[in-house]
Structures are given as C-alpha cells and as structure tokens.
Scaffold this motif. Sequence first.
Motif, PDB file in Angstrom:
ATOM      1  N   ASN A  70       0.821  -1.202   0.000  1.00 28.70           N
ATOM      2  CA  ASN A  70       0.000   0.000   0.000  1.00 28.70           C
ATOM      3  C   ASN A  70       0.863   1.263   0.000  1.00 28.70           C
ATOM      4  N   VAL A  71       1.959   1.242   0.770  1.00 29.00           N
ATOM      5  CA  VAL A  71       2.868   2.386   0.811  1.00 29.00           C
ATOM      6  C   VAL A  71       3.444   2.657  -0.571  1.00 29.00           C
ATOM      7  N   VAL A  72       3.953   1.595  -1.205  1.00 32.82           N
ATOM      8  CA  VAL A  72       4.582   1.739  -2.520  1.00 32.82           C
ATOM      9  C   VAL A  72       3.548   2.164  -3.562  1.00 32.82           C
ATOM     10  N   GLY A  73       2.410   1.476  -3.586  1.00 32.04           N
ATOM     11  CA  GLY A  73       1.383   1.793  -4.568  1.00 32.04           C
ATOM     12  C   GLY A  73       0.805   3.183  -4.390  1.00 32.04           C
ATOM     13  N   ILE A 111      14.926   6.804  -1.447  1.00 29.21           N
ATOM     14  CA  ILE A 111      16.149   6.021  -1.689  1.00 29.21           C
ATOM     15  C   ILE A 111      16.458   5.123  -0.490  1.00 29.21           C
ATOM     16  N   VAL A 112      16.328   5.683   0.714  1.00 23.89           N
ATOM     17  CA  VAL A 112      16.584   4.888   1.927  1.00 23.89           C
ATOM     18  C   VAL A 112      15.594   3.740   2.021  1.00 23.89           C
ATOM     19  N   PHE A 113      14.329   4.019   1.728  1.00 23.66           N
ATOM     20  CA  PHE A 113      13.283   2.996   1.801  1.00 23.66           C
ATOM     21  C   PHE A 113      13.551   1.874   0.798  1.00 23.66           C
ATOM     22  N   VAL A 114      13.917   2.233  -0.426  1.00 26.70           N
ATOM     23  CA  VAL A 114      14.222   1.225  -1.445  1.00 26.70           C
ATOM     24  C   VAL A 114      15.427   0.389  -1.011  1.00 26.70           C
ATOM     25  N   ALA A 115      16.441   1.047  -0.445  1.00 26.09           N
ATOM     26  CA  ALA A 115      17.632   0.327   0.008  1.00 26.09           C
ATOM     27  C   ALA A 115      17.293  -0.662   1.128  1.00 26.09           C
ATOM     28  N   LEU A 116      16.424  -0.251   2.053  1.00 22.41           N
ATOM     29  CA  LEU A 116      16.027  -1.138   3.144  1.00 22.41           C
ATOM     30  C   LEU A 116      15.237  -2.332   2.605  1.00 22.41           C
ATOM     31  N   ASN A 244       4.112   9.145   3.865  1.00 33.25           N
ATOM     32  CA  ASN A 244       3.877   7.724   3.601  1.00 33.25           C
ATOM     33  C   ASN A 244       5.110   6.884   3.904  1.00 33.25           C
ATOM     34  N   ILE A 245       6.272   7.382   3.508  1.00 37.61           N
ATOM     35  CA  ILE A 245       7.494   6.596   3.686  1.00 37.61           C
ATOM     36  C   ILE A 245       7.944   6.585   5.139  1.00 37.61           C
ATOM     37  N   VAL A 246       8.094   7.775   5.737  1.00 33.91           N
ATOM     38  CA  VAL A 246       8.692   7.821   7.077  1.00 33.91           C
ATOM     39  C   VAL A 246       7.711   7.407   8.169  1.00 33.91           C
ATOM     40  N   LEU A 247       6.428   7.779   8.030  1.00 34.21           N
ATOM     41  CA  LEU A 247       5.452   7.418   9.059  1.00 34.21           C
ATOM     42  C   LEU A 247       4.834   6.053   8.784  1.00 34.21           C
ATOM     43  N   ASP A 273       7.727  -2.612  -8.638  1.00 37.89           N
ATOM     44  CA  ASP A 273       6.996  -1.506  -8.014  1.00 37.89           C
ATOM     45  C   ASP A 273       7.886  -0.491  -7.300  1.00 37.89           C
ATOM     46  N   LEU A 274       8.918  -0.967  -6.584  1.00 30.73           N
ATOM     47  CA  LEU A 274       9.816  -0.039  -5.892  1.00 30.73           C
ATOM     48  C   LEU A 274      10.532   0.872  -6.881  1.00 30.73           C
ATOM     49  N   TRP A 275      10.883   0.330  -8.033  1.00 30.64           N
ATOM     50  CA  TRP A 275      11.606   1.122  -9.026  1.00 30.64           C
ATOM     51  C   TRP A 275      10.667   2.090  -9.739  1.00 30.64           C
ATOM     52  N   VAL A 276       9.411   1.705  -9.917  1.00 28.27           N
ATOM     53  CA  VAL A 276       8.427   2.634 -10.466  1.00 28.27           C
ATOM     54  C   VAL A 276       8.215   3.784  -9.487  1.00 28.27           C
ATOM     55  N   MET A 277       8.161   3.485  -8.188  1.00 26.81           N
ATOM     56  CA  MET A 277       8.007   4.523  -7.176  1.00 26.81           C
ATOM     57  C   MET A 277       9.183   5.489  -7.205  1.00 26.81           C
TER      58      MET A 277
END
Length: 314
Positions: A70-73, A111-116, A244-247, A273-277
């Motif tokens: 849901n976060v990514v979408g 970027i941090v979210f994708v890396a995690l 959306n990302i941090v919270l 999906d992460l790369w589209v985001m």
Amino acid sequence: MEWVLVAAGLVLLTGAGDLLVRGAVGLSLRLGVSALLVSLTVVSLGTAAPELVVTIEAVLLGTPELALGNVVGSNIANVLLVLGVPAVIAVIRPAGREARTSYGQMVLATIVFVALCAMGSLTLLGGVVLLLGLVVVVTAQIRSARRGPADPSDGDSAEDAVRSGRRLAVYIVAGLVGLPIGANLLLDGATSIAREAGLSDSVIGLTLVAAGTSLPELATTVAAAVRGRSDVVIGSVVGSNLVNIVLIGGTVAAAGSLAAGSVPVDPHLLRLDLWVMLAAAVLLIPFVLLGRNLTRTWGVTMTGAYVAYLVVLL
C-alpha cells in the motif's frame, strides 16, 4: 449496495477535499505562513490518515506485506494520478522554496526505503530509521513555520478573529474527518466489486487499496486546482509521499517486526513496483527544482502512465 458505497464515497471525498483546501489556505493567512507550508504539514498528514488506518489494520491482522504494498502503490498513485488529473484540469505552476526542501527530503527518504527493502525484509532497525526521519521532517517544518512572515490578521477585531478561527477549524476538521470516511466507503465498495470479479488479494492491495487510500490526496488536489491553488497541489503530493514513507513505512517495519520478527518484501515489489516509485519521485525534478509548469500534456501523460502501470499489474 457496493455501487452505492462507491458513489457515497466519491461525494464525501469531493466535499471534504474542498473544505480542507479552504481551511488550509485560510489557516495559512491567519498564521502568516504560506499555503504551501500548510499543505506540506496539515494537509499531507491529514490525507495520510487512510494509509495509516490501513497499515495498522493490516499489521493487526498479520498481513504487513499488504500494508507495505500500500505504501509503494500509494506513492506511485500520488505522483502519476494525484498530480496528473489536476494538471489536466489546470496548469500547475512551479512549487516554492518549502516544496523544494521537502522534495529533497522525499527523494532521500525514497532512496533509503528502497535500500532497506532491497535487503529482502524490513527489520525493527529499519523501522526506527524511518520513524527518526519523521522526527527530523516535523522539526524542520516547525522551524520553517517560525521563520514565516508576521500574522496579516493582526488588525482584525478580537471578535472577528475568533469567528474566523472557528470557521477555519470547522473546515479543516470536517475535511480531515470526511476524507478517510469517504475513502473507506469507496474502498469497501470497490474491493467487494473486485473480489466478485475474481481478483486476488495481492492485486487488490497494489491497485484498489493503494489507489483508494490516495483518493483523499486526489480530492484535495483537484479541489485546489479548481480554485487555482497550485501551490497546495504540489505541496500536498510531496508532503503525502514523504509522510507515507517515514510514518507509514516506519510503522509497517517497526510494528510488523515486533509482531513477527521482520516484514518480508514481496519479490514483485523488488522487480517492479519499488523502481516505479523511485522513477515517479525523480519525474518531479523539472516541476519542483527546475521551475517548469506541469502542463495539461504532462497531466495526460502521467495519468496514462498510471493506467499503463495498472494494466501491467493486472
């Protein structure tokens, strides 16, 4: 009955979005800060409420992967759909200084979210990192607000100021309450229709849940575009994606890890999906950093790109 829920949700979303824009712009004038800054804080936090509700519910039900999707979408929908549709209605002007700062924070958080996520699962440490990012963002916004201009309403009488303040409070509260209720009505109806059509829960999560929880942002930005407040349009999307990302992302990682040790990342998210985001976040560079207008042509292109993304998922 499902179609009645969908119609009721759309009506409530439209009305609540208009009230929230009125209240946010009025609040900015009362406080002497820009409408953009209010949209980056009050509006973005308020319209993120549906994502937070869905996240908490998914974690409690033992399906944090759905909340992660849901976060990514939602972030994909926020850029391509929530910015695309208003741009079709009216040209969106370049964002101001506050949006550029928040945009930089949003890209860094993405970027941090994708890396995690690329590590294969989200852990408690990853959740703590994201939630600490929320503290940094809120602190920066408070400092920015304190540097704002003097209150332009100082000349108003005390009675007028109180009356105006109460009206703005009613607008904002009604908007913040109405948006998640409308989103839930629309989401419930659309999800029932989708399941009757034979769609899987994972597809529903990446499409209907993500798009449904982005509807408050869409209602807010469309109302802002109609009223000629393009600063609110850009600020709402940038602020919402950052929140959306941090919270929401931080809550998924932390709560899911406490419940099950870690939150596994669906391989499909890692492949597409992460790369589209991330690409959607980078797409905003010309309109936030380079000062270019988001034209109707861009609006049609972005909306079409989101439709194409849904087609790939389905």
